[in-house]
Design an enzyme around this catalytic site. Sequence first.
Site, PDB file in Angstrom:
ATOM      1  N   ARG A 128      -5.318 -12.337  -3.511  1.00  0.00           N
ATOM      2  CA  ARG A 128      -6.164 -12.225  -4.703  1.00  0.00           C
ATOM      3  C   ARG A 128      -6.202 -13.465  -5.587  1.00  0.00           C
ATOM      4  O   ARG A 128      -7.127 -13.626  -6.372  1.00  0.00           O
ATOM      5  CB  ARG A 128      -5.713 -11.022  -5.534  1.00  0.00           C
ATOM      6  CG  ARG A 128      -5.998  -9.696  -4.873  1.00  0.00           C
ATOM      7  CD  ARG A 128      -5.371  -8.560  -5.638  1.00  0.00           C
ATOM      8  NE  ARG A 128      -3.914  -8.593  -5.536  1.00  0.00           N
ATOM      9  CZ  ARG A 128      -3.104  -7.744  -6.157  1.00  0.00           C
ATOM     10  NH1 ARG A 128      -3.618  -6.808  -6.944  1.00  0.00           N
ATOM     11  NH2 ARG A 128      -1.798  -7.817  -6.010  1.00  0.00           N
ATOM     12  N   TYR A 168       6.462   5.576   0.348  1.00  0.00           N
ATOM     13  CA  TYR A 168       5.013   5.615   0.149  1.00  0.00           C
ATOM     14  C   TYR A 168       4.437   6.956   0.599  1.00  0.00           C
ATOM     15  O   TYR A 168       3.571   7.539  -0.065  1.00  0.00           O
ATOM     16  CB  TYR A 168       4.339   4.494   0.931  1.00  0.00           C
ATOM     17  CG  TYR A 168       4.205   3.188   0.194  1.00  0.00           C
ATOM     18  CD1 TYR A 168       3.425   3.085  -0.956  1.00  0.00           C
ATOM     19  CD2 TYR A 168       4.836   2.039   0.655  1.00  0.00           C
ATOM     20  CE1 TYR A 168       3.291   1.887  -1.634  1.00  0.00           C
ATOM     21  CE2 TYR A 168       4.705   0.822  -0.015  1.00  0.00           C
ATOM     22  CZ  TYR A 168       3.930   0.752  -1.157  1.00  0.00           C
ATOM     23  OH  TYR A 168       3.795  -0.435  -1.827  1.00  0.00           O
ATOM     24  N   ARG A 213       2.549 -13.131   0.300  1.00  0.00           N
ATOM     25  CA  ARG A 213       1.217 -12.979  -0.277  1.00  0.00           C
ATOM     26  C   ARG A 213       0.571 -14.336  -0.539  1.00  0.00           C
ATOM     27  O   ARG A 213      -0.129 -14.517  -1.538  1.00  0.00           O
ATOM     28  CB  ARG A 213       1.262 -12.159  -1.572  1.00  0.00           C
ATOM     29  CG  ARG A 213       1.676 -10.707  -1.363  1.00  0.00           C
ATOM     30  CD  ARG A 213       1.320  -9.857  -2.581  1.00  0.00           C
ATOM     31  NE  ARG A 213       1.974  -8.553  -2.498  1.00  0.00           N
ATOM     32  CZ  ARG A 213       2.715  -8.020  -3.459  1.00  0.00           C
ATOM     33  NH1 ARG A 213       2.902  -8.671  -4.587  1.00  0.00           N
ATOM     34  NH2 ARG A 213       3.254  -6.842  -3.307  1.00  0.00           N
ATOM     35  N   ARG A 266     -13.798 -10.233  -0.941  1.00  0.00           N
ATOM     36  CA  ARG A 266     -13.577  -8.885  -1.456  1.00  0.00           C
ATOM     37  C   ARG A 266     -14.786  -8.347  -2.203  1.00  0.00           C
ATOM     38  O   ARG A 266     -14.903  -7.134  -2.404  1.00  0.00           O
ATOM     39  CB  ARG A 266     -12.347  -8.856  -2.361  1.00  0.00           C
ATOM     40  CG  ARG A 266     -11.017  -8.827  -1.635  1.00  0.00           C
ATOM     41  CD  ARG A 266     -10.843  -7.610  -0.736  1.00  0.00           C
ATOM     42  NE  ARG A 266     -11.115  -6.372  -1.416  1.00  0.00           N
ATOM     43  CZ  ARG A 266     -10.224  -5.715  -2.156  1.00  0.00           C
ATOM     44  NH1 ARG A 266      -8.997  -6.201  -2.295  1.00  0.00           N
ATOM     45  NH2 ARG A 266     -10.540  -4.589  -2.747  1.00  0.00           N
ATOM     46  N   ASP A 297      -1.669  -4.977   6.237  1.00  0.00           N
ATOM     47  CA  ASP A 297      -1.057  -4.144   5.211  1.00  0.00           C
ATOM     48  C   ASP A 297       0.037  -3.289   5.835  1.00  0.00           C
ATOM     49  O   ASP A 297      -0.115  -2.818   6.978  1.00  0.00           O
ATOM     50  CB  ASP A 297      -2.096  -3.249   4.533  1.00  0.00           C
ATOM     51  CG  ASP A 297      -1.527  -2.584   3.293  1.00  0.00           C
ATOM     52  OD1 ASP A 297      -1.518  -3.233   2.220  1.00  0.00           O
ATOM     53  OD2 ASP A 297      -1.055  -1.436   3.394  1.00  0.00           O
TER      54      ASP A 297
END
Length: 330
Positions: free
Chosen positions: A12, A134, A8, A21, A57
């Site tokens: 963010r 998931y 990552r 975003r 993703d």
Amino acid sequence: MTPVWFMRQAGRYMSDYRALRERFSLLEICRRPELAVAVTLQPVDMIEVDAAILFSDLLLPFTPLGLDFDFVKGEGPAVANPIRSSADVDRLRTVEPREALAHVLETIRLLRRELDGRVPLIGFGGAPFTLAAYAIEGGPSTNYARTKAFMYSQPRAWHRLCDRFACLIADYMLAQIDAGAQAIQIFDSWAGALNGGDYREFAQPHTRAIFDRLADAGVPVIHFGVGTTAILRDLAAAGGDVIGVDWRLPINEAWDRIGEDRAIQGNLDPTLLLAPVDRLFAGADEVLRRVEGRPGHIFNLGHGVLPNTPLERVQELARYVHRVSRQQHD
């Protein structure tokens, strides 16, 4: 010098990403190659990392399978129609990743041109257990109760589901390699929810099937899971040229468990990036001290960069590891 990259490392915690975003959703960025390229390159341009990892993703293959999902703010991915029965497994569509995920492959091709040999590009995909979890839970979980209940009560349907994921991910990873990915990481993010016996019965055969398919692909493959201390030997036995380990076990002990014939990736606690810089550097020193300069170590975090991490800390850490490891090797 020890190579450094961070899971990552794009995302963010970076202001440029947050600005994007404000205009685009995460899925829009993943599905538009020019945007995914820009985000992938942000840490390469701003941090002294030794690899780029494709911005994408794990769940992108879900949509063509018929498992529609989106991201819920503050909660993560949410699958609209989770798998709860054998019939749900049967309704999954057949997917040709070179067609259904062509935008990801185009992103890889564009990235290789943009990177122009500066650093290698890592592609990635999810391991069958994590994808199945998931799909069954419908999103993240703290106990994976639905997943384990399905696994125990409907083992035939479980194995059919994981076999579908193994075949799809192997095809997808080979397509990424053909498009230009120079290494692959398989994320079994939630395998640590299993004990050794359950991992060997319900997860390992399907993960091994992916690594068997990638064995002759000509690129190194990294195998990573979180909370896998209890199953580390079994996880390594499933495959991978490099085994990624989290921070819960000292890295030299983890290396002893996976075997000296494997390279290792890790394993700084990501929360140390929120600590004072002297504490951060002490943590990095401890990892490097335990490795003792052995070849085959890739410095990374034990999981991804946290959203509230200061960019400056990530930059300082990369520079520090390069400097200290260079001195160790001189």
